[in-house]
Scaffold this active site. Structure first.
Site, PDB file in Angstrom:
ATOM      1  CD  GLU A 166       0.236  13.572   0.590  1.00 59.08           C
ATOM      2  OE1 GLU A 166      -1.087  13.195   0.964  1.00 59.08           O
ATOM      3  OE2 GLU A 166       0.788  13.218  -0.151  1.00 59.08           O
ATOM      4  N   GLY A 205       6.656  15.212  -3.062  1.00 60.46           N
ATOM      5  CA  GLY A 205       5.591  14.705  -4.466  1.00 60.46           C
ATOM      6  C   GLY A 205       6.595  15.894  -5.335  1.00 60.46           C
ATOM      7  CD  GLU A 263       7.330  11.067   3.866  1.00 61.52           C
ATOM      8  OE1 GLU A 263       7.290  10.347   2.984  1.00 61.52           O
ATOM      9  OE2 GLU A 263       5.561  11.613   4.514  1.00 61.52           O
ATOM     10  CG  HIS A 283       1.156  10.877   4.998  1.00 62.07           C
ATOM     11  ND1 HIS A 283       1.538  12.573   4.146  1.00 62.07           N
ATOM     12  CD2 HIS A 283       2.791  11.098   4.234  1.00 62.07           C
ATOM     13  CE1 HIS A 283       2.315  12.010   2.557  1.00 62.07           C
ATOM     14  NE2 HIS A 283       3.273  11.222   2.589  1.00 62.07           N
ATOM     15  N   GLY A 329       6.836   7.663  -1.839  1.00 57.64           N
ATOM     16  CA  GLY A 329       4.717   8.114  -2.995  1.00 57.64           C
ATOM     17  C   GLY A 329       4.746   7.570  -4.213  1.00 57.64           C
ATOM     18  N   GLY A 330       5.249   8.737  -5.021  1.00 61.52           N
ATOM     19  CA  GLY A 330       5.066   8.401  -6.492  1.00 61.52           C
ATOM     20  C   GLY A 330       5.935   7.701  -7.127  1.00 61.52           C
ATOM     21  CG  ASN A 354       1.687   6.741   1.016  1.00 60.49           C
ATOM     22  OD1 ASN A 354       0.326   6.381   1.189  1.00 60.49           O
ATOM     23  ND2 ASN A 354       1.910   8.763   1.376  1.00 60.49           N
ATOM     24  CD1 TRP A 355       2.041   2.594  -3.809  1.00 61.33           C
ATOM     25  CD2 TRP A 355       0.338   0.733  -3.868  1.00 61.33           C
ATOM     26  NE1 TRP A 355       1.951   0.992  -3.261  1.00 61.33           N
ATOM     27  CE2 TRP A 355       0.988   0.024  -3.792  1.00 61.33           C
ATOM     28  CE3 TRP A 355      -1.750   0.621  -3.641  1.00 61.33           C
ATOM     29  CZ2 TRP A 355       1.044  -1.282  -4.202  1.00 61.33           C
ATOM     30  CZ3 TRP A 355      -1.155  -0.946  -3.603  1.00 61.33           C
ATOM     31  CH2 TRP A 355       0.024  -1.428  -4.136  1.00 61.33           C
ATOM     32  CE  LYS A 356       1.896  10.843  -1.378  1.00 58.68           C
ATOM     33  NZ  LYS A 356       2.820  11.965  -2.164  1.00 58.68           N
ATOM     34  CB  SER A 379      11.213  13.414  -4.673  1.00 59.53           C
ATOM     35  OG  SER A 379      10.161  14.314  -5.030  1.00 59.53           O
TER      36      SER A 379
HETATM   37  C1  PEP Z   1       4.862  10.592   0.522  1.00 61.29           C
HETATM   38  O1  PEP Z   1       4.527  10.283   0.120  1.00 61.29           O
HETATM   39  O2  PEP Z   1       4.729  10.598   1.965  1.00 61.29           O
HETATM   40  C2  PEP Z   1       6.364  11.194  -0.941  1.00 61.29           C
HETATM   41  C3  PEP Z   1       7.635  11.540   0.274  1.00 61.29           C
HETATM   42  O3  PEP Z   1       5.704  11.135  -1.578  1.00 61.29           O
HETATM   43  P1  PEP Z   1       6.742  11.173  -2.695  1.00 61.29           P
HETATM   44  O4  PEP Z   1       8.036  10.629  -2.684  1.00 61.29           O
HETATM   45  O5  PEP Z   1       6.086  11.026  -4.234  1.00 61.29           O
HETATM   46  O6  PEP Z   1       7.472  12.526  -2.969  1.00 61.29           O
END
Ligand code: PEP
Length: 251
Positions: A98, A174, A168, A96, A234-235, A10-12, A213
């Site tokens: 966010e 993040g 999640e 999600h 994500g990251g 997920n590049w957000k 993460s």
């Molecule tokens: C996400 O964006 O769904 C996520 C899990 O981010 P990260 O891996 O950066 O925690």
């Protein structure tokens, strides 16, 4: 039951044409079709066309980060499921954390989006998870159960034949804090048990991803858990090297 692992990035709201092109080319170069694992990316809407042109015919799939529940019409700024399907998307993220927290999507909104995804031939990735406060208050299963019930109540259990769940924990997204493999496995098992009381076969085949993460060092142990079938990343999905390390852990 052996379920095929899915590693989803997920590049957000990150990227540019240059970044998307080089990241996708890096992923294509550094990975190959694997019988045990699927690889997918979730770019922002403006880059879906570029993504389709680069990934078309390859082993990597792509999806949208959200969708509007309506089919079309006066919804400036929004994107429908059929538009995502038209861009070659296979998946779409729904609910999600966010979207739930920043854009105030309720359980009902999430269920409408889930249904719209299915109606347009997309495979929704339903994100669920508790906040730190909810975990500390012993509410994890109640919260995740409520988030699942809203969707099951709206579309029924059969819909999960064509869907994926991503657990999640909000406190792990993040933040660099990862749920331990045991903490994650315990919630994944709760989700699968809950769905299994409605349909054993669908529940057994359903892929449940962990997100929060995930990186190249913790992925092996997470994916080794019996109810963890991949990661929503994500990251670490923003550089080919880091993301490929997770894909290798899955493959
Ligand atoms: C996400 O964006 O769904 C996520 C899990 O981010 P990260 O891996 O950066 O925690």
């Amino acid at each position: 039951m052996m379920r095929k692992i899915l590693v989803a990035g997920n590049w957000k709201m990150h990227g540019s044409k240059t970044m998307v092109r080089s990241l996708l080319e890096g992923l294509l170069k550094g990975s190959s079709m694997n019988g045990n694992a699927d690889l997918a990316v979730f770019p922002s809407f403006p880059y879906l066309s570029l993504t389709e042109s680069i990934l078309s015919g390859s082993h990597i799939q792509w999806g949208g980060q959200t969708l509007n529940p309506n089919a079309q019409g006066a919804h400036s700024g929004e994107t429908s499921g059929s538009m995502l399907a038209d861009m070659g998307c296979r998946y779409v993220l729904v609910g999600h954390s966010e979207r739930r927290s920043i854009y105030a999507e309720s359980d009902v909104d999430v269920a409408l989006r889930f249904k719209a995804a299915l109606d347009t031939g997309l495979e929704p990735v339903l994100c669920v998870g508790e906040t730190q406060e909810e975990r500390e208050g012993g509410q994890t299963e109640a919260v995740v159960g409520r988030q699942l019930d809203a969707v099951i109540g709206s579309v029924g259990m059969d819909a999960f034949n064509h869907a994926i769940i991503a657990y999640e924990p909000v406190w792990a997204i993040g933040t660099g804090l990862t749920a331990t493999p045991q903490q994650a496995q315990s919630v994944h098992a709760f989700i699968r048990d809950k769905l299994s009381s409605l349909d054993v076969i669908i529940s057994d085949q359903l892929r449940i991803l962990y997100g929060g993460s995930v990186n190249g060092s913790n992925a092996v142990e997470l994916f080794a858990q019996s109810d963890i079938d991949g990661g929503l990343v994500g990251g670490a999905s923003l550089t080919a090297e880091d993301f490929l390390a997770i894909y290798s852990a899955a493959a």
